[in-house]
Design an enzyme around this catalytic site. Structure first.
Site, PDB file in Angstrom:
ATOM      1  N   GLU A  34      95.010   3.923 -17.466  1.00  0.00           N
ATOM      2  CA  GLU A  34      95.716   3.664 -16.219  1.00  0.00           C
ATOM      3  C   GLU A  34      97.079   3.086 -16.616  1.00  0.00           C
ATOM      4  O   GLU A  34      97.132   2.134 -17.399  1.00  0.00           O
ATOM      5  CB  GLU A  34      94.948   2.646 -15.362  1.00  0.00           C
ATOM      6  CG  GLU A  34      95.632   2.475 -14.027  1.00  0.00           C
ATOM      7  CD  GLU A  34      94.979   1.433 -13.123  1.00  0.00           C
ATOM      8  OE1 GLU A  34      93.920   0.890 -13.475  1.00  0.00           O
ATOM      9  OE2 GLU A  34      95.569   1.174 -12.062  1.00  0.00           O
ATOM     10  N   ARG A 260      82.830  -1.690 -26.014  1.00  0.00           N
ATOM     11  CA  ARG A 260      84.243  -2.037 -26.130  1.00  0.00           C
ATOM     12  C   ARG A 260      84.506  -2.722 -27.465  1.00  0.00           C
ATOM     13  O   ARG A 260      83.629  -3.376 -28.013  1.00  0.00           O
ATOM     14  CB  ARG A 260      84.646  -3.065 -25.076  1.00  0.00           C
ATOM     15  CG  ARG A 260      84.580  -2.646 -23.671  1.00  0.00           C
ATOM     16  CD  ARG A 260      84.854  -3.850 -22.774  1.00  0.00           C
ATOM     17  NE  ARG A 260      86.250  -4.250 -22.850  1.00  0.00           N
ATOM     18  CZ  ARG A 260      87.200  -3.730 -22.087  1.00  0.00           C
ATOM     19  NH1 ARG A 260      86.910  -2.798 -21.211  1.00  0.00           N
ATOM     20  NH2 ARG A 260      88.438  -4.151 -22.184  1.00  0.00           N
ATOM     21  N   LYS A 270      94.070  -6.023 -20.155  1.00  0.00           N
ATOM     22  CA  LYS A 270      95.451  -5.779 -19.744  1.00  0.00           C
ATOM     23  C   LYS A 270      95.950  -6.839 -18.772  1.00  0.00           C
ATOM     24  O   LYS A 270      97.109  -7.232 -18.820  1.00  0.00           O
ATOM     25  CB  LYS A 270      95.551  -4.403 -19.076  1.00  0.00           C
ATOM     26  CG  LYS A 270      95.970  -3.322 -20.035  1.00  0.00           C
ATOM     27  CD  LYS A 270      96.262  -2.037 -19.301  1.00  0.00           C
ATOM     28  CE  LYS A 270      94.997  -1.247 -19.106  1.00  0.00           C
ATOM     29  NZ  LYS A 270      95.209   0.066 -18.484  1.00  0.00           N
TER      30      LYS A 270
HETATM   31  P1  ATP Z   1      91.530  -3.407 -19.691  1.00  0.00           P
HETATM   32  O1  ATP Z   1      90.116  -3.841 -19.516  1.00  0.00           O
HETATM   33  O2  ATP Z   1      92.202  -3.942 -20.898  1.00  0.00           O
HETATM   34  O3  ATP Z   1      92.372  -3.531 -18.477  1.00  0.00           O
HETATM   35  P2  ATP Z   1      90.962  -0.795 -18.957  1.00  0.00           P
HETATM   36  O4  ATP Z   1      89.633  -0.293 -19.279  1.00  0.00           O
HETATM   37  O5  ATP Z   1      91.168  -1.195 -17.561  1.00  0.00           O
HETATM   38  O6  ATP Z   1      91.395  -1.889 -19.992  1.00  0.00           O
HETATM   39  P3  ATP Z   1      92.171   1.753 -18.996  1.00  0.00           P
HETATM   40  O7  ATP Z   1      93.596   2.115 -19.028  1.00  0.00           O
HETATM   41  O8  ATP Z   1      91.392   2.089 -17.796  1.00  0.00           O
HETATM   42  O9  ATP Z   1      92.096   0.216 -19.294  1.00  0.00           O
HETATM   43  O10 ATP Z   1      91.448   2.292 -20.296  1.00  0.00           O
HETATM   44  C1  ATP Z   1      91.612   3.575 -20.824  1.00  0.00           C
HETATM   45  C2  ATP Z   1      90.440   3.879 -21.701  1.00  0.00           C
HETATM   46  O11 ATP Z   1      90.379   2.941 -22.772  1.00  0.00           O
HETATM   47  C3  ATP Z   1      89.131   3.768 -20.958  1.00  0.00           C
HETATM   48  O12 ATP Z   1      88.332   4.882 -21.290  1.00  0.00           O
HETATM   49  C4  ATP Z   1      88.536   2.494 -21.445  1.00  0.00           C
HETATM   50  O13 ATP Z   1      87.145   2.554 -21.415  1.00  0.00           O
HETATM   51  C5  ATP Z   1      89.083   2.391 -22.864  1.00  0.00           C
HETATM   52  N1  ATP Z   1      89.156   0.995 -23.293  1.00  0.00           N
HETATM   53  C6  ATP Z   1      89.771  -0.022 -22.667  1.00  0.00           C
HETATM   54  N2  ATP Z   1      89.585  -1.181 -23.311  1.00  0.00           N
HETATM   55  C7  ATP Z   1      88.823  -0.904 -24.406  1.00  0.00           C
HETATM   56  C8  ATP Z   1      88.286  -1.670 -25.478  1.00  0.00           C
HETATM   57  N3  ATP Z   1      88.479  -2.979 -25.558  1.00  0.00           N
HETATM   58  N4  ATP Z   1      87.557  -1.035 -26.424  1.00  0.00           N
HETATM   59  C9  ATP Z   1      87.360   0.286 -26.354  1.00  0.00           C
HETATM   60  N5  ATP Z   1      87.834   1.077 -25.375  1.00  0.00           N
HETATM   61  C10 ATP Z   1      88.565   0.500 -24.398  1.00  0.00           C
HETATM   62 MG    MG Z   2      90.338   0.503 -16.276  1.00  0.00          MG
END
Ligand code: ATP
Ligand code: MG
Length: 551
Positions: A34, A260, A270
Site C-alpha cells: 500500500e 512476518r 509503517k
Molecule cells: P505495516 O504493517 O508495516 O504497515 P503492511 O502489511 O501494512 O505493513 P503493506 O504495504 O500492506 O504493508 O505490505 C505489503 C506486503 O508486505 C504485504 O504482503 C505484507 O504482508 C508484507 N509485509 C509487511 N510487513 C512485513 C513484515 N514485517 N514481514 C514480512 N512481510 C511483510
Molecule cells: Mg497492509
C-alpha cells in the site's frame, strides 16, 4: 518443467504440488504494497519471497500497489517503493499495476453480488455496526437493512458512487453470516464513502473498496496463482475465498500466509515509522537509522546483503523475532568482500617526524583490498607531518606491549603500508593537553623488517598532514535502547536511543577519498565500514555514514 531446486519451505511445497498435478502451469505471484509509507526490512522479506518464487519456478511476479485508501496514500510513496524494489534487484512483469486501475471492474462485481442477493446497502453508523457485530464469544445480529431489495441497494450504491450520500451514512456489505465464529465473515464492509481525491483517479470515485473486497479480485484479474501474505491475514482467508467463490472471476487465486519478519531493537510498522518521520525523531524516511530499505541503502547496506539475509530466513507459519546480530553478520560478510580499503583518522593527533626532511614527499602505495586485484592500488603520500589517532598514543610508557599495541614514548609502531616510527617527545598545550608528538621514522622499513632490536608494538593507521582531506563521520547506533521497543508499556518513542547518532567532525582521511562516490563502500581500516552521504556532504567536505563497525 524447469530445473528447479528441491522445495524447502511450505510455499515451495505447495507450488511444486500444484505444478506436478497440473493445477498451475505458470506461477504468478505479486508484491502488493500500500503506497502509504516507505518500504521497510519486513517488506524486503516479502519481496524476496514473492520475486524469488517466481524466479525459481520460471514464473513472473507483479508489483501491484494496493491503493484503495486515498487518505494516506501518495505518489511520493509510489515512486519510493518502485525505486526500492528496483534497487533490491528485482524486475516485475510489465508495468507496475494499481488496484485503482481495477476500480471499475470491482464496482461491477459489487453490483453483481448485490443483484445476486449477496450484498446490501446498510445504513448502520460505525458505532451501531460495532454493536451489531458481536464479539469473539457472542454472535452478531443481522442489520435491519439486510433484507432490503436488491434493486434498492443497487440504486443506493450508485448514489454513493456519484457522491449523493454523506460520508458515514451508508456502506455496502457482503451478506454472509452474522453468527460466524470468524468475525471477518459477519457481513464485512465492501465499500465505504470517502469524498476524497485519489492520487491516481482524482475525483472519479466517492466510494473506495475495502482491502478484503479488493485483494482477491485484484489477484484474479492478474492471474495470480499464489497470493502470499503475512499471518495476520489468515483470518481473512475464508472471506478471500468467499469472494472468489461467489464472483465470476477469470481464475481462482489462493492465499497462503507466512510469518512476518520482526527484528529486535527495531520497529517494523509503517505507522510507527511514519510517526518517527512526522515528529522528526529522525532525518526522514531514509535516515540511516531507519529500518526502511531507503534508510539501509543510505546507511551503506548493499542490496546483496539485504537479499542474502532475507533468503536466510525461515518462511514459516509462525511469527518470530530475528536477532539484529544475524542481519549484521550478512552486512559485514558482504562489506568485507566489496569494500575498498582506506584510512581515516577520527581523532587526529599530529606527529612530526624530525628526521624526515622538511618538504620531502614520497608516494607509498597500498592495496585497494587485501585479496582483490581488480580494485586499484591506493596512493599514500608520506610527509614529515602525519596524523595518527589520539587513541593510538598513550603517555603511559609503562603499559606493557601486550596491553597496548600502539605508540608510547621511546617505542616503535608500524604505520600501515608505511614506515616504522618511534615516539620521542610529547608536546603539550597550555592546558596540559597533548597537542603533538615529536618522533622519528626508521628508514628502509616500508614493506621491510626493521633492523635487529627494533620491534614495533603493532600497526596503526595514519594520513599525511599536508595531503589529506577533512571529512565528517556520522556514527550510528541502534535507534532503540531495548530489544522490543513496541511491545512494552508506554510508547515506543520512550525507548529512542538519545545516542543513536554521533557526529565526528573534521576527521582526516587519505586523499583518495576526495573522489569517493555515492553507492561505493569503504572500509576505514581499524574503524569500520563507511559510505559517502550525499545529503550531509558539502562542496568542500564530504560526510560519511558508518554502516557498521568492524566486529
Ligand atoms: P505495516 O504493517 O508495516 O504497515 P503492511 O502489511 O501494512 O505493513 P503493506 O504495504 O500492506 O504493508 O505490505 C505489503 C506486503 O508486505 C504485504 O504482503 C505484507 O504482508 C508484507 N509485509 C509487511 N510487513 C512485513 C513484515 N514485517 N514481514 C514480512 N512481510 C511483510
Ligand atoms: Mg497492509
Amino acid at each position: 518443467m524447469t530445473d528447479i531446486e528441491k522445495p524447502s519451505n511450505f510455499i515451495q511445497h505447495v507450488i511444486q504440488a500444484d505444478l506436478d498435478a497440473g493445477r498451475v502451469t505458470k506461477v504468478i505471484t505479486r508484491f502488493p504494497p500500500e503506497p502509504n509509507g516507505y518500504l521497510h526490512i519486513g517488506h524486503a522479506k516479502s519481496i524476496c519471497l514473492n520475486f524469488g518464487l517466481a524466479e525459481q519456478y520460471g514464473g513472473s511476479c507483479n508489483l501491484r500497489f494496493d491503493d484503495t485508501n486515498p487518505e494516506k496514500e501518495s505518489d511520493e510513496f509510489v515512486q519510493a517503493i518502485i525505486e526500492d524494489v528496483r534497487w533490491l534487484g528485482f524486475n516485475w512483469d510489465g508495468e507496475p499495476r494499481f488496484a485503482s486501475d481495477y476500480f471499475a471492474q470491482l464496482y461491477d462485481w459489487a453490483k453483481y453480488l448485490v443483484a445476486e442477493g449477496k450484498a446490501y446497502i446498510c445504513e448502520l453508523n460505525a458505532e451501531q455496526m460495532r454493536e451489531y457485530r458481536g464479539t469473539l464469544t457472542e454472535p452478531g445480529k443481522n442489520s435491519p437493512y439486510r433484507e432490503r431489495p436488491a434493486a434498492e441497494s443497487l440504486a443506493l450504491l450508485e448514489q454513493m458512487r456519484v457522491g449523493a450520500i454523506d460520508e458515514g451514512a451508508m456502506t455496502l456489505r457482503a451478506k454472509i453470516d452474522m453468527a460466524s465464529p470468524n468475525v471477518n465473515m459477519r457481513d464485512p464492509v465492501m465499500y465505504r464513502i470517502k469524498k476524497m481525491a485519489h492520487h491516481r483517479t482524482g475525483d472519479a470515485w466517492n466510494i473506495y473498496p475495502s482491502y478484503d473486497f479488493a485483494h482477491g479480485q485484484e489477484d484474479a484479474i492478474e492471474g495470480v496463482t499464489h497470493s502470499v501474505c503475512t499471518l495476520e491475514f489468515a483470518a481473512n482467508r475464508p472471506l478471500y475465498e468467499w469472494f472468489t467463490k461467489n464472483l465470476p472471476l477469470p481464475c481462482v487465486p489462493r492465499q497462503y500466509e507466512f510469518g512476518r519478519l520482526n527484528l529486535n531493537y527495531t520497529v517494523t510498522s509503517k505507522r510507527k515509522l511514519k510517526q518517527l518521520v512526522d515528529e522528526q525523531h529522525v532525518d526522514g524516511w531514509n535516515d540511516p537509522r531507519m529500518p526502511t530499505i531507503s534508510g539501509l541503502r543510505r546507511r551503506g547496506v548493499s542490496a546483496a546483503a539485504l537479499r542474502e539475509f532475507c533468503d536466510s530466513l525461515a518462511v514459516a507459519k509462525t511469527d518470530g523475532v530475528v536477532d539484529l546480530a544475524q542481519f549484521e553478520h550478512f552486512i559485514r560478510d558482504d562489506l568485507n568482500t566489496v569494500a575498498q580499503r582506506a584510512m581515516c583518522v577520527l581523532n587526529p593527533l599530529k606527529v612530526t617526524l624530525s628526521n624526515y626532511p622538511e618538504g620531502q614527499e614520497e608516494m607509498l602505495t597500498a592495496a585497494g583490498h587485501p585479496n582483490r586485484d581488480d580494485l586499484p592500488e591506493r596512493c599514500l603520500p608520506f610527509t614529515r607531518e602525519i596524523y595518527i589517532d589520539r587513541a593510538d598514543f598513550s603517555d603511559d610508557s609503562t603499559l606493557s606491549r601486550k596491553k597496548f599495541k600502539r605508540l608510547v614514548i621511546d617505542d616503535y609502531v608500524r604505520l600501515r603500508s608505511g614506515y616504522v616510527i618511534k615516539a620521542d617527545e610529547i608536546v603539550r598545550d597550555s592546558s596540559g593537553e597533548i597537542s603533538e608528538i615529536i618522533g622519528s621514522y626508521v628508514p628502509n622499513t616500508v614493506g621491510e623488517d626493521p633492523p635487529e632490536g627494533i620491534r614495533p608494538r603493532g600497526v596503526i593507521h595514519w594520513v599525511s598532514a599536508s595531503h589529506c582531506i577533512d571529512c565528517d563521520l556520522y556514527l550510528y547506533e541502534n535507534l532503540f535502547t531495548v530489544p522490543a521497543p513496541d511491545s512494552g508499556e508506554g510508547s515506543f518513542l520512550d525507548f529512542i536511543n538519545p545516542e543513536s547518532l554521533k557526529i565526528v567532525r573534521n576527521c582526516k582521511a587519505e586523499v583518495g577519498l576526495a573522489n569517493a562516490s555515492e553507492g561505493e563502500h569503504y572500509q576505514f581500516e581499524r574503524e569500520g565500514y563507511y559510505c559517502l552521504d550525499a545529503k550531509n556532504s558539502t562542496a568542500d567536505k564530504p560526510a560519511f555514514n558508518r554502516t557498521i563497525d568492524l566486529r
